[in-house]
Scaffold this active site. Structure first.
Site, PDB file in Angstrom:
ATOM      1  N   GLU A   1      42.110  37.522  35.455  1.00  0.00           N
ATOM      2  CA  GLU A   1      41.996  36.059  35.360  1.00  0.00           C
ATOM      3  C   GLU A   1      41.120  35.610  34.197  1.00  0.00           C
ATOM      4  O   GLU A   1      39.945  36.000  34.103  1.00  0.00           O
ATOM      5  CB  GLU A   1      41.445  35.480  36.667  1.00  0.00           C
TER       6      GLU A   1
ATOM      7  N   LYS B   1      45.436  31.536  42.027  1.00  0.00           N
ATOM      8  CA  LYS B   1      45.269  31.122  43.417  1.00  0.00           C
ATOM      9  C   LYS B   1      46.612  31.292  44.111  1.00  0.00           C
ATOM     10  O   LYS B   1      47.586  30.648  43.761  1.00  0.00           O
ATOM     11  CB  LYS B   1      44.796  29.667  43.485  1.00  0.00           C
TER      12      LYS B   1
END
Length: 427
Positions: A239, A255
């Protein structure tokens, strides 16, 4: 704050392990020149201390917004080809992708913990770090110097043995924390909170081979090992927290998670709950970027793309903006740290819930780790990250909690995220 002489400090592998984000063409020749370490309780503002340290290295941090023609230009006039996909810039006058010359400054590896991020914005840093001695801010300057390389493997590594894992809370306590967040959502205090669990295990022997296995996990965009006297961090994060190239800043929140099977991918794409949770964090990222963006320049470049990390599918988006004139590194860190995908919304209220609820600090996890070079920066969010101190290995994992979260399912999801890390440590 401690600024340490790398010839005195440094574990045996501290100079031979590739720093997270370092250019691949420099991996075998880069050398540590200087180091900054700061811990909660030390004096000073971590953002200001980091910028001062990098400025002294020659990595100007005051204004990252300027872009001219085909070159990205940072304060100090250092230039980078605009097409550099990794945002890793070279020295002035060097062709893209060419190796640094002896004497060149290559860049700096940087780690900022979630607790240090909280201090930067005047928030509660939360419970104490369970990894003893682990710094909350690290910056290591790397260059190419005519000094003998430390050769990995000249000293036989001591055998590695990992003991049983001891969680900081039970499954029942973790599930109770999820229910507590749902109650806070019901009161209107928050919309989403990321709940993180921790476990540690005693070990014997040299941890470096196990940490390198973690850093090499498939899908790790920020794979690498950072170490110092009595501590080490191994990151396998996919990420991007903050990246700057060509005067433009981007963040890529993750997410939404499912097993990496055809059915898992279809379920993730079809889940209204996961999509709503994801879009909420994308909106938070847009708000964070707006604090350092030129007027009207914030955009969502990619929304809810499904990508693989190890044996999991994860949903990710890309949000970017043109940097406002004068926006520097300290501004970026205060706008984006801690990352919205590991705090929640609203961010401040979510952080208050986290500080009051989680039994131990987040340590090496949920912070920032990556590489800063002349004219650009690329920092990953330290999910999928391990820390070792002199006695124990530490792992953190969690997930975002919304009104629609099922407590038992959230506990299982955290375990699934930790699974590849634990397997890599076992070897």
């Amino acid at each position: 704050m401690t600024i340490l002489d790398p010839l005195v400090l440094g574990m045996p592998d501290a100079l031979s392990d590739k720093a997270p984000g370092a250019p691949s063409e420099c991996a075998d020749t880069v050398r540590e020149r200087s180091r900054l370490e700061w811990r909660i309780g030390d004096s000073g503002d971590p953002a200001a201390l980091l910028c001062a340290f990098l400025d002294d290295l020659g990595l100007a941090t005051g204004d990252l917004s300027v872009a001219t023609g085909d070159l990205s230009v940072a304060t100090g006039g250092l230039s980078v080809p605009a097409g550099d996909p990794a945002g890793r810039l070279g020295q002035p006058g060097r062709p893209a992708g060419s190796a640094c010359r002896d004497g060149d400054l290559c860049g700096a590896a940087v780690f900022v913990s979630a607790a240090a991020s909280a201090v930067m914005i005047g928030a509660d840093p939360g419970p104490a770090n369970p990894a003893e001695g682990l710094p909350d801010l690290v910056a290591i300057g790397y260059g190419h110097d005519r000094v003998p390389a430390r050769i990995r493997g000249t000293v036989p590594a001591a055998g590695w043995r990992l003991g049983p894992w001891r969680p900081s809370w039970t499954r029942e306590q973790h599930a109770a924390a999820v229910r507590r967040v749902r109650e806070a959502i019901g009161r209107g205090d928050v919309y989403q909170v990321n709940v993180v669990g921790h476990a540690s295990a005693g070990y014997e022997g040299d941890p470096m081979p196990a940490l390198r296995r973690v850093a090499a996990l498939p899908g790790a965009r920020y794979g690498g090992v950072l170490s110092g006297r009595g501590w080490a961090i191994a990151c396998a994060s996919p990420e991007t927290l903050v990246r700057v190239a060509g005067g433009r800043v981007s963040t890529c929140p993750i997410k939404g998670t499912r097993p990496a099977t055809p059915a898992g991918r279809a379920e993730l794409l079809a889940s209204d709950k996961e999509r709503a949770e994801h879009v909420m964090i994308v909106d938070l990222a847009r708000n964070d970027l707006s604090r350092v963006a030129g007027t009207g320049s914030v955009r969502v470049d990619e929304l809810y793309a499904v990508r693989r990390w190890c044996d999991l599918w994860q949903a990710t988006s890309t949000v970017s903006a043109a940097l406002a004139p004068g926006a520097g590194l300290a501004d970026l860190l205060r706008a984006l740290c801690p990352g919205g995908s590991v705090t929640g919304a609203p961010k401040r209220a979510a952080m208050e819930e986290i500080a009051a609820m989680e039994p131990v600090g987040r340590g090496a996890s949920m912070g920032a780790l990556g590489w800063i070079a002349p004219g650009s920066l690329d920092l990953g969010l330290t999910i999928r990250t391990v820390a070792v101190d002199g006695r124990r290995a530490h792992v953190w994992a969690g997930g975002g909690i919304t009104w629609g979260s099922d407590p038992e399912a959230e506990v299982d999801e955290a375990a699934a995220k930790a699974g590849p890390i634990l397997a890599a440590l076992r070897g």
